[in-house]
Design an enzyme around this catalytic site. Structure first.
Site, PDB file in Angstrom:
ATOM      1  N   GLU A   1       3.646   0.413  -4.579  1.00 48.85           N
ATOM      2  CA  GLU A   1       2.713   0.063  -5.661  1.00 48.85           C
ATOM      3  C   GLU A   1       1.328   0.039  -5.016  1.00 48.85           C
ATOM      4  O   GLU A   1       1.104  -0.741  -4.100  1.00 48.85           O
ATOM      5  CB  GLU A   1       3.016  -1.324  -6.245  1.00 48.85           C
ATOM      6  CG  GLU A   1       4.486  -1.613  -6.541  1.00 48.85           C
ATOM      7  CD  GLU A   1       5.006  -0.948  -7.802  1.00 48.85           C
ATOM      8  OE1 GLU A   1       4.203  -0.277  -8.483  1.00 48.85           O
ATOM      9  OE2 GLU A   1       6.204  -1.080  -8.085  1.00 48.85           O
TER      10      GLU A   1
ATOM     11  N   CYS B   1      -5.582  -5.026  -8.467  1.00 56.13           N
ATOM     12  CA  CYS B   1      -5.332  -3.583  -8.529  1.00 56.13           C
ATOM     13  C   CYS B   1      -5.633  -3.088  -9.933  1.00 56.13           C
ATOM     14  O   CYS B   1      -5.965  -1.924 -10.135  1.00 56.13           O
ATOM     15  CB  CYS B   1      -3.887  -3.291  -8.158  1.00 56.13           C
ATOM     16  SG  CYS B   1      -2.719  -4.216  -9.154  1.00 56.13           S
TER      17      CYS B   1
HETATM   18  N1  NAD Z   1      -0.149  -1.523  -7.718  1.00 51.92           N
HETATM   19  C1  NAD Z   1       0.000  -2.820  -7.555  1.00 51.92           C
HETATM   20  O1  NAD Z   1       0.855  -3.443  -8.180  1.00 51.92           O
HETATM   21  C2  NAD Z   1      -0.901  -3.568  -6.635  1.00 51.92           C
HETATM   22  C3  NAD Z   1      -0.930  -4.953  -6.721  1.00 51.92           C
HETATM   23  C4  NAD Z   1      -1.786  -5.668  -5.880  1.00 51.92           C
HETATM   24  C5  NAD Z   1      -2.594  -5.003  -4.989  1.00 51.92           C
HETATM   25  N2  NAD Z   1      -2.550  -3.652  -4.929  1.00 51.92           N
HETATM   26  C6  NAD Z   1      -3.461  -2.959  -4.023  1.00 51.92           C
HETATM   27  O2  NAD Z   1      -3.507  -3.623  -2.761  1.00 51.92           O
HETATM   28  C7  NAD Z   1      -4.761  -3.413  -2.139  1.00 51.92           C
HETATM   29  C8  NAD Z   1      -5.359  -4.713  -1.669  1.00 51.92           C
HETATM   30  O3  NAD Z   1      -4.509  -5.397  -0.814  1.00 51.92           O
HETATM   31  P1  NAD Z   1      -4.640  -5.342   0.794  1.00 51.92           P
HETATM   32  O4  NAD Z   1      -6.077  -5.228   1.161  1.00 51.92           O
HETATM   33  O5  NAD Z   1      -3.859  -6.480   1.302  1.00 51.92           O
HETATM   34  O6  NAD Z   1      -3.900  -3.957   1.074  1.00 51.92           O
HETATM   35  P2  NAD Z   1      -3.501  -3.294   2.490  1.00 51.92           P
HETATM   36  O7  NAD Z   1      -2.928  -1.967   2.180  1.00 51.92           O
HETATM   37  O8  NAD Z   1      -4.613  -3.360   3.443  1.00 51.92           O
HETATM   38  O9  NAD Z   1      -2.365  -4.264   3.068  1.00 51.92           O
HETATM   39  C9  NAD Z   1      -1.203  -4.557   2.333  1.00 51.92           C
HETATM   40  C10 NAD Z   1      -0.140  -5.089   3.265  1.00 51.92           C
HETATM   41  O10 NAD Z   1       0.268  -4.045   4.137  1.00 51.92           O
HETATM   42  C11 NAD Z   1       0.234  -4.471   5.499  1.00 51.92           C
HETATM   43  N3  NAD Z   1      -0.028  -3.261   6.284  1.00 51.92           N
HETATM   44  C12 NAD Z   1      -1.209  -2.731   6.654  1.00 51.92           C
HETATM   45  N4  NAD Z   1      -1.022  -1.576   7.334  1.00 51.92           N
HETATM   46  C13 NAD Z   1       0.315  -1.356   7.347  1.00 51.92           C
HETATM   47  C14 NAD Z   1       1.126  -0.311   7.835  1.00 51.92           C
HETATM   48  N5  NAD Z   1       0.610   0.746   8.446  1.00 51.92           N
HETATM   49  N6  NAD Z   1       2.464  -0.379   7.644  1.00 51.92           N
HETATM   50  C15 NAD Z   1       3.003  -1.431   6.985  1.00 51.92           C
HETATM   51  N7  NAD Z   1       2.293  -2.466   6.505  1.00 51.92           N
HETATM   52  C16 NAD Z   1       0.953  -2.423   6.671  1.00 51.92           C
HETATM   53  C17 NAD Z   1      -0.854  -5.519   5.501  1.00 51.92           C
HETATM   54  O11 NAD Z   1      -0.724  -6.377   6.614  1.00 51.92           O
HETATM   55  C18 NAD Z   1      -0.600  -6.228   4.186  1.00 51.92           C
HETATM   56  O12 NAD Z   1       0.460  -7.154   4.285  1.00 51.92           O
HETATM   57  C19 NAD Z   1      -5.618  -2.733  -3.196  1.00 51.92           C
HETATM   58  O13 NAD Z   1      -5.651  -1.358  -2.948  1.00 51.92           O
HETATM   59  C20 NAD Z   1      -4.883  -3.035  -4.473  1.00 51.92           C
HETATM   60  O14 NAD Z   1      -5.164  -2.147  -5.516  1.00 51.92           O
HETATM   61  C21 NAD Z   1      -1.723  -2.929  -5.719  1.00 51.92           C
HETATM   62  N1  LIG Z   2      -0.387  -7.885 -12.499  1.00 50.10           N
HETATM   63  C1  LIG Z   2      -1.814  -8.101 -12.424  1.00 50.10           C
HETATM   64  C2  LIG Z   2      -2.444  -7.324 -11.324  1.00 50.10           C
HETATM   65  C3  LIG Z   2      -1.727  -7.353 -10.011  1.00 50.10           C
HETATM   66  C4  LIG Z   2      -2.472  -6.572  -8.993  1.00 50.10           C
HETATM   67  O1  LIG Z   2      -3.388  -6.886  -8.312  1.00 50.10           O
HETATM   68  C5  LIG Z   2      -2.464  -7.734 -13.727  1.00 50.10           C
HETATM   69  O2  LIG Z   2      -1.782  -7.268 -14.624  1.00 50.10           O
HETATM   70  O3  LIG Z   2      -3.664  -7.872 -13.863  1.00 50.10           O
END
Ligand code: NAD
Ligand code: A1AUG
Length: 525
Positions: free
Chosen positions: A290, A324
């Protein structure tokens, strides 16, 4: 919620909560600040605390003087230890009747609800969310777990008889059953550390997998508080294991050769790396990723401008733009661009920014110094190529100087500028004028992302928006949030294109099945 009152909390009902909710949150917050902060925390492997290892500090983005706790920088060897514990626990857990697994997960969900104020006070201080967003995140986790328990029950454990083969001389009985894979690794981002670890841990366990999970280092305490609920619910030793640390710990976990499946939630760049690694072993393994969003809202000349402005402001600046699902792009038809911009500016400048655990403050800080500096760089860029209509400054008055506070920002930039392309994860929304709904849809879809999208316009236009928009979660004419605020049971949540790899949404009818593989069983009498 545990109070027995009629109020059902969701992200779209959270704007006017009962007074009791504030009182209970305030009491929990005071308790957390006095007794919950500054402690050393363990990793948790095979029902044992792993205390040894190099430590890192987690400090609040609200005030860097607030030490949340010290956590272990999980080593590759410790990750291996956790995976081996989960492997050893797998046969017994997979063989546990699914109703018993469901009962344990429901117990965990009830514990989460009982502790909703205690946990959300910690989440608020650790992530820098306001109280309603924090309570919402914790309650959402319990609701997600319940949802997947319901799904398991409604499908009777995904064990189904099929017709016997039409054989003349033999009786051939057929059955199909979904079975767990083995050890499931989970990695969660900083912005929803409780819901985006508990959300997937729940279905992974209900399905019969064992789990090793890791949250973002910045929000390690939230991950630990989830572990306590799972542990206290009586989930057997080794079935759920918790490691802490940064990117290297995450990489060691998701690339571990004995991990059978992965759920990753985080940025597009890391998600794609995790996804690619999932096919680099001797055989492919399931990988649910995700990822990020560059979510657009379209406002046509037929829109209710007040609703549109409210929805955009809530979605662009809720959790400081660090969802996100946040709205970072607005395409508005020229005829209504000026009134929309005026309302956006008025609503944005009226937002109370400050310590988000204080009830009066709606927007808190961004998560880290690097996010704070990214804000500065983007604002400078926007000043150079466009116009800042509201905000555009870091906030350092008084106590704000101890945290990472920035002003929510409404800006303009040429429609082909790079600022419209990348996910910035900041409280900055770009507003661009378009000539028609055609152009708005074309521009909204001209992105590698496809997570959420918002729309304000007529009924006929809404139908067209739904036919043509390339996004997994859509909202039309919604003042509670243009692009944010999905709740389990009401809005399944998942991304298309570069925002998600499976096409199946969190909290949907189709999600739990991803944690199981199908076995067809034919027995001839
Ligand atoms: N689509 C969704 O449901 C959703 C929900 C919440 C956040 N997000 C996304 O998450 C991002 C923000 O969160 P963030 O800054 O913590 O993201 P990030 O990708 O920097 O880190 C996410 C997690 O991955 C770990 N990580 C980093 N590099 C890694 C690797 N190479 N292998 C495995 N794990 C690794 C980090 O330590 C952390 O726990 C934004 O892009 C946001 O849109 C998506
Ligand atoms: N589930 C949340 C977003 C989660 C991601 O960052 C929303 O629907 O706004």
């Amino acid at each position: 919620m545990p109070d027995g009152n009629a109020f059902k909390l969701t992200y779209s009902t959270m704007f006017n909560p009962p007074a009791e909710l504030h009182a209970r949150f305030d009491a929990a917050l005071q308790h957390f600040k006095q007794h919950g902060m500054g402690k050393d925390h363990a990793q948790w492997v095979n029902d044992q605390a792993l205390m040894e290892g190099e430590r890192f500090e987690v400090r609040s983005p609200i005030n860097q003087d607030w030490l949340i706790g010290r956590f272990v920088q999980g080593s590759t060897a410790q990750v291996d230890q956790a995976v081996q514990a989960a492997r050893a626990a797998f046969p017994a857990w997979a063989a546990t009747p699914w109703p018993d697994r469901v009962a344990l997960l429901r117990r965990a969900a009830r514990l989460i609800e009982e502790r909703v104020y205690t946990i959300s006070a910690a989440v608020a201080v650790e992530v820098g969310k306001n109280r309603m967003e924090s309570i919402g995140e914790v309650q959402e986790t319990a609701d997600l777990i319940d949802w997947y328990c319901d799904q398991m029950e409604q499908h009777d454990g995904f064990d189904r008889l099929l017709a016997d083969d039409p054989l003349p001389n033999f009786r051939s009985h057929n059955r199909t059953v979904l079975k767990p894979y083995g050890v499931w690794a989970l990695v969660a981002p900083f912005n929803f550390p409780f819901a985006l670890s508990g959300g997937p841990v729940g279905p992974a366990l209900i399905a019969g997998n064992t789990v090793v999970y890791k949250v973002s280092p910045e929000t390690s305490l939230s991950g630990w508080l989830l572990l306590e609920c799972l542990r206290d619910a009586g989930i057997p030793p080794g079935v759920v294991n918790f490691v802490t640390g940064g990117d290297a710990t995450g990489r060691a976990l998701v690339q571990h050769p004995q991990v059978a499946g992965v759920t990753f939630t985080g940025s597009h760049a890391v998600g794609m790396e995790v996804l690619r690694a999932s096919v680099m072993g001797r055989y492919p393994r399931p990988c649910i990723t995700e990822m990020g969003g560059k979510n657009a809202t379209i406002v046509t000349r037929h829109a209710d401008i007040e609703r549109a402005a409210l929805g955009i402001v809530r979605s662009s600046f809720g959790l400081s733009g660090q969802k996100c699902s946040a709205c970072s792009r607005v395409y508005v038809e020229q005829e209504v661009a000026t009134p929309l911009r005026e309302r956006l500016v008025a609503l944005t400048t009226a937002l109370a920014v400050g310590d988000p655990t204080v009830a009066e403050n709606w927007m808190g800080p961004v998560i880290s110094r690097s996010a704070y500096e990214r804000y500065d760089r983007l604002v400078e860029h926007l000043k150079a190529v466009g116009t800042i209509d509201a905000g555009g400054a870091t906030l350092t008055a008084g106590a704000l100087a101890r945290g990472f506070f920035v002003a929510p920002t409404v800006a303009r930039a040429p429609l082909d500028d790079v600022a419209w392309v990348d996910e910035h994860f900041l409280p900055i929304v770009l507003v661009g004028e378009v000539a028609s709904l055609d152009e708005a849809l074309r521009r909204a879809n001209a992105t590698d992302y496809g997570l959420t999208a918002g729309f304000y316009g007529s009924t006929e236009e809404t139908a067209r928006f739904h036919r043509e928009i390339e996004a997994g979660v859509t909202y039309a004419n919604r003042p509670q949030g243009a692009t944010t605020g999905a709740w389990p049971g009401y809005q399944p949540f998942g991304g298309w294109k570069g925002s998600g790899s499976t096409g199946k949404a969190i909290g949907s009818f189709y999600y739990l099945q991803q944690y199981m593989r199908e076995q067809s069983q034919t027995v001839v009498e």
